[in-house]
Motif scaffolding. Structure first.
Motif, PDB file in Angstrom:
ATOM      1  N   ASN A 178       0.677  -1.501   0.637  1.00 53.63           N
ATOM      2  CA  ASN A 178       0.244   0.106   0.270  1.00 53.63           C
ATOM      3  C   ASN A 178       0.966   1.179   0.181  1.00 53.63           C
ATOM      4  O   ASN A 178       0.195   1.883   0.585  1.00 53.63           O
ATOM      5  CB  ASN A 178      -1.201  -0.246   0.924  1.00 53.63           C
ATOM      6  N   GLY A 179       1.447   1.238  -0.652  1.00 49.55           N
ATOM      7  CA  GLY A 179       2.691   2.162  -0.892  1.00 49.55           C
ATOM      8  C   GLY A 179       3.615   2.831   0.057  1.00 49.55           C
ATOM      9  O   GLY A 179       3.675   3.548   0.540  1.00 49.55           O
ATOM     10  N   ARG A 180       3.971   1.424   1.390  1.00 51.28           N
ATOM     11  CA  ARG A 180       4.798   2.100   2.361  1.00 51.28           C
ATOM     12  C   ARG A 180       5.852   0.855   2.209  1.00 51.28           C
ATOM     13  O   ARG A 180       5.336  -0.249   1.762  1.00 51.28           O
ATOM     14  CB  ARG A 180       3.539   1.426   3.481  1.00 51.28           C
ATOM     15  N   PHE A 181       6.412   0.774   3.107  1.00 52.03           N
ATOM     16  CA  PHE A 181       7.742   0.032   3.006  1.00 52.03           C
ATOM     17  C   PHE A 181       8.722   0.042   4.770  1.00 52.03           C
ATOM     18  O   PHE A 181       8.901   1.007   4.810  1.00 52.03           O
ATOM     19  CB  PHE A 181       8.618  -0.138   1.756  1.00 52.03           C
ATOM     20  N   VAL A 182       9.654  -0.977   5.074  1.00 52.52           N
ATOM     21  CA  VAL A 182      10.600  -0.822   5.938  1.00 52.52           C
ATOM     22  C   VAL A 182      11.981  -1.003   5.686  1.00 52.52           C
ATOM     23  O   VAL A 182      11.970  -2.629   4.964  1.00 52.52           O
ATOM     24  CB  VAL A 182       9.762  -1.555   7.635  1.00 52.52           C
ATOM     25  N   LEU A 183      12.478  -0.029   5.687  1.00 55.77           N
ATOM     26  CA  LEU A 183      14.364  -0.989   5.592  1.00 55.77           C
ATOM     27  C   LEU A 183      15.044  -0.702   6.743  1.00 55.77           C
ATOM     28  O   LEU A 183      14.713  -0.109   7.665  1.00 55.77           O
ATOM     29  CB  LEU A 183      14.893   0.573   4.591  1.00 55.77           C
ATOM     30  N   SER A 184      16.175  -1.459   6.393  1.00 56.95           N
ATOM     31  CA  SER A 184      16.258  -2.085   8.418  1.00 56.95           C
ATOM     32  C   SER A 184      17.838  -2.594   8.197  1.00 56.95           C
ATOM     33  O   SER A 184      17.448  -3.266   6.941  1.00 56.95           O
ATOM     34  CB  SER A 184      15.124  -2.844   8.906  1.00 56.95           C
ATOM     35  N   ASP A 185      18.590  -1.883   8.649  1.00 58.78           N
ATOM     36  CA  ASP A 185      19.567  -2.312   8.088  1.00 58.78           C
ATOM     37  C   ASP A 185      21.113  -2.785   9.641  1.00 58.78           C
ATOM     38  O   ASP A 185      20.622  -2.027  10.793  1.00 58.78           O
ATOM     39  CB  ASP A 185      20.736  -1.924   7.755  1.00 58.78           C
ATOM     40  N   THR A 186      21.845  -3.546   9.764  1.00 59.89           N
ATOM     41  CA  THR A 186      22.259  -2.891  11.005  1.00 59.89           C
ATOM     42  C   THR A 186      23.807  -1.755  10.767  1.00 59.89           C
ATOM     43  O   THR A 186      24.965  -2.789  10.152  1.00 59.89           O
ATOM     44  CB  THR A 186      23.208  -4.089  11.856  1.00 59.89           C
ATOM     45  N   PHE A 187      24.133  -0.932  11.734  1.00 60.54           N
ATOM     46  CA  PHE A 187      25.386  -0.557  11.508  1.00 60.54           C
ATOM     47  C   PHE A 187      26.471   0.065  12.589  1.00 60.54           C
ATOM     48  O   PHE A 187      25.667  -0.030  14.147  1.00 60.54           O
ATOM     49  CB  PHE A 187      25.257   1.282  11.525  1.00 60.54           C
ATOM     50  N   ALA A 188      27.588  -0.756  12.570  1.00 56.86           N
ATOM     51  CA  ALA A 188      27.900  -0.247  14.341  1.00 56.86           C
ATOM     52  C   ALA A 188      27.422  -1.156  15.598  1.00 56.86           C
ATOM     53  O   ALA A 188      26.951  -0.743  16.333  1.00 56.86           O
ATOM     54  CB  ALA A 188      28.681   0.633  14.714  1.00 56.86           C
ATOM     55  N   GLY A 189      26.881  -2.395  15.333  1.00 53.75           N
ATOM     56  CA  GLY A 189      25.852  -2.843  15.812  1.00 53.75           C
ATOM     57  C   GLY A 189      25.362  -2.371  16.628  1.00 53.75           C
ATOM     58  O   GLY A 189      24.452  -2.813  17.660  1.00 53.75           O
ATOM     59  N   LYS A 190      24.731  -1.747  15.689  1.00 57.28           N
ATOM     60  CA  LYS A 190      23.231  -0.556  16.353  1.00 57.28           C
ATOM     61  C   LYS A 190      21.866  -1.129  14.839  1.00 57.28           C
ATOM     62  O   LYS A 190      22.019  -1.269  14.060  1.00 57.28           O
ATOM     63  CB  LYS A 190      23.314   0.865  16.512  1.00 57.28           C
ATOM     64  N   THR A 191      20.953  -1.152  14.910  1.00 61.01           N
ATOM     65  CA  THR A 191      19.993  -1.573  13.956  1.00 61.01           C
ATOM     66  C   THR A 191      18.966   0.604  13.560  1.00 61.01           C
ATOM     67  O   THR A 191      18.720   0.326  14.128  1.00 61.01           O
ATOM     68  CB  THR A 191      18.841  -2.644  14.316  1.00 61.01           C
ATOM     69  N   LEU A 192      19.273   0.268  12.489  1.00 59.50           N
ATOM     70  CA  LEU A 192      18.464   1.920  12.073  1.00 59.50           C
ATOM     71  C   LEU A 192      17.282   1.007  10.790  1.00 59.50           C
ATOM     72  O   LEU A 192      17.438   0.101  10.428  1.00 59.50           O
ATOM     73  CB  LEU A 192      19.268   2.093  10.884  1.00 59.50           C
ATOM     74  N   VAL A 193      16.274   1.437  11.566  1.00 59.68           N
ATOM     75  CA  VAL A 193      14.759   0.505  11.419  1.00 59.68           C
ATOM     76  C   VAL A 193      14.278   2.736  10.910  1.00 59.68           C
ATOM     77  O   VAL A 193      14.344   3.437  11.105  1.00 59.68           O
ATOM     78  CB  VAL A 193      14.069   0.726  12.079  1.00 59.68           C
ATOM     79  N   MET A 194      14.146   2.780   9.828  1.00 59.89           N
ATOM     80  CA  MET A 194      13.136   3.580   8.490  1.00 59.89           C
ATOM     81  C   MET A 194      11.981   3.041   8.488  1.00 59.89           C
ATOM     82  O   MET A 194      12.275   2.332   7.339  1.00 59.89           O
ATOM     83  CB  MET A 194      14.424   3.844   7.879  1.00 59.89           C
ATOM     84  N   LYS A 195      11.057   4.055   8.347  1.00 67.13           N
ATOM     85  CA  LYS A 195       9.103   3.485   7.725  1.00 67.13           C
ATOM     86  C   LYS A 195       8.917   4.863   7.101  1.00 67.13           C
ATOM     87  O   LYS A 195       9.319   5.766   6.827  1.00 67.13           O
ATOM     88  CB  LYS A 195       8.530   3.735   8.798  1.00 67.13           C
ATOM     89  N   PHE A 196       8.897   4.534   5.162  1.00 66.54           N
ATOM     90  CA  PHE A 196       8.616   5.300   4.491  1.00 66.54           C
ATOM     91  C   PHE A 196       6.932   5.173   4.285  1.00 66.54           C
ATOM     92  O   PHE A 196       6.530   3.709   3.966  1.00 66.54           O
ATOM     93  CB  PHE A 196       9.218   4.864   3.561  1.00 66.54           C
ATOM     94  N   GLN A 197       6.479   5.612   3.513  1.00 67.99           N
ATOM     95  CA  GLN A 197       5.464   5.649   2.499  1.00 67.99           C
ATOM     96  C   GLN A 197       5.465   6.630   1.117  1.00 67.99           C
ATOM     97  O   GLN A 197       5.570   7.801   1.082  1.00 67.99           O
ATOM     98  CB  GLN A 197       4.518   6.919   3.642  1.00 67.99           C
ATOM     99  N   VAL A 198       4.585   6.952   0.209  1.00 67.83           N
ATOM    100  CA  VAL A 198       4.188   7.535  -0.768  1.00 67.83           C
ATOM    101  C   VAL A 198       4.087   9.341  -0.183  1.00 67.83           C
ATOM    102  O   VAL A 198       3.881   9.693   0.485  1.00 67.83           O
ATOM    103  CB  VAL A 198       3.001   7.370  -1.343  1.00 67.83           C
ATOM    104  N   LYS A 199       4.716  10.339  -0.745  1.00 68.64           N
ATOM    105  CA  LYS A 199       4.676  11.842  -0.178  1.00 68.64           C
ATOM    106  C   LYS A 199       3.539  12.215  -0.660  1.00 68.64           C
ATOM    107  O   LYS A 199       3.372  11.895  -2.114  1.00 68.64           O
ATOM    108  CB  LYS A 199       5.920  12.366  -0.858  1.00 68.64           C
ATOM    109  N   ALA A 200       2.901  12.819   0.095  1.00 71.96           N
ATOM    110  CA  ALA A 200       1.344  13.484  -0.429  1.00 71.96           C
ATOM    111  C   ALA A 200       1.919  14.690  -1.265  1.00 71.96           C
ATOM    112  O   ALA A 200       2.435  15.061  -0.950  1.00 71.96           O
ATOM    113  CB  ALA A 200       0.600  14.233   0.571  1.00 71.96           C
TER     114      ALA A 200
END
Length: 140
Positions: free
Chosen positions: A118-140
């Motif tokens: 539904n125009g949304r996704f989540v990116l997740s990755d680990t850097f320097a032992g910490k998890t980066l989580v970013m949630k995106f949605q279609v820009k209105a």
């Protein structure tokens, strides 16, 4: 995503049928590629955490733009107004409804895949032992 793609194709077919009667020249219209690549465009980050740290404590806006060429641009605007950008490549897998991002860091290429719903996704990755989580949605 398939329903959206099907609606886009149906709208395009309807336009092609109606244009000759409206006096428009269909050859002067832009390509129908926009209908076949509905995931192309700008996405705003609505959530970003690096470990326990809220990224939006330092940034006021994060935007991910997917270009038709298969390139992406991640733009982050700090609260001070300074803009930072990262670029890379992406691919869209229609069978999985997933985006696959490729980012070169030094000599290594990092590959991350995420499902699009539904125009949304989540990116997740680990850097320097910490998890980066970013949630995106279609820009209105």
């Amino acid at each position: 995503m398939r329903n959206c793609l099907l609606r886009g194709v149906l709208c395009a077919a309807l336009l092609v049928c109606l244009l000759p009667s409206g006096g428009c020249n269909a050859q002067e219209l832009s390509s129908l590629r926009a209908f076949s690549t509905p995931y192309v465009g700008a996405y705003e980050c609505t959530y970003a955490k690096f470990g326990q740290h809220d990224v939006f404590d330092d940034y006021r806006e994060i935007t991910l733009t997917l270009e038709e060429s298969g390139a992406f641009v991640l733009s982050a605007v700090k609260k001070s107004g300074k803009e930072e950008k990262a670029r890379g490549k992406y691919e869209y897998d229609e069978k999985k409804d997933a985006l696959c991002f490729f980012l070169q860091i030094g000599t290594k290429i990092r590959r991350r895949e995420c499902a699009v719903r539904n125009g949304r996704f989540v990116l997740s990755d680990t850097f320097a032992g910490k998890t980066l989580v970013m949630k995106f949605q279609v820009k209105a």
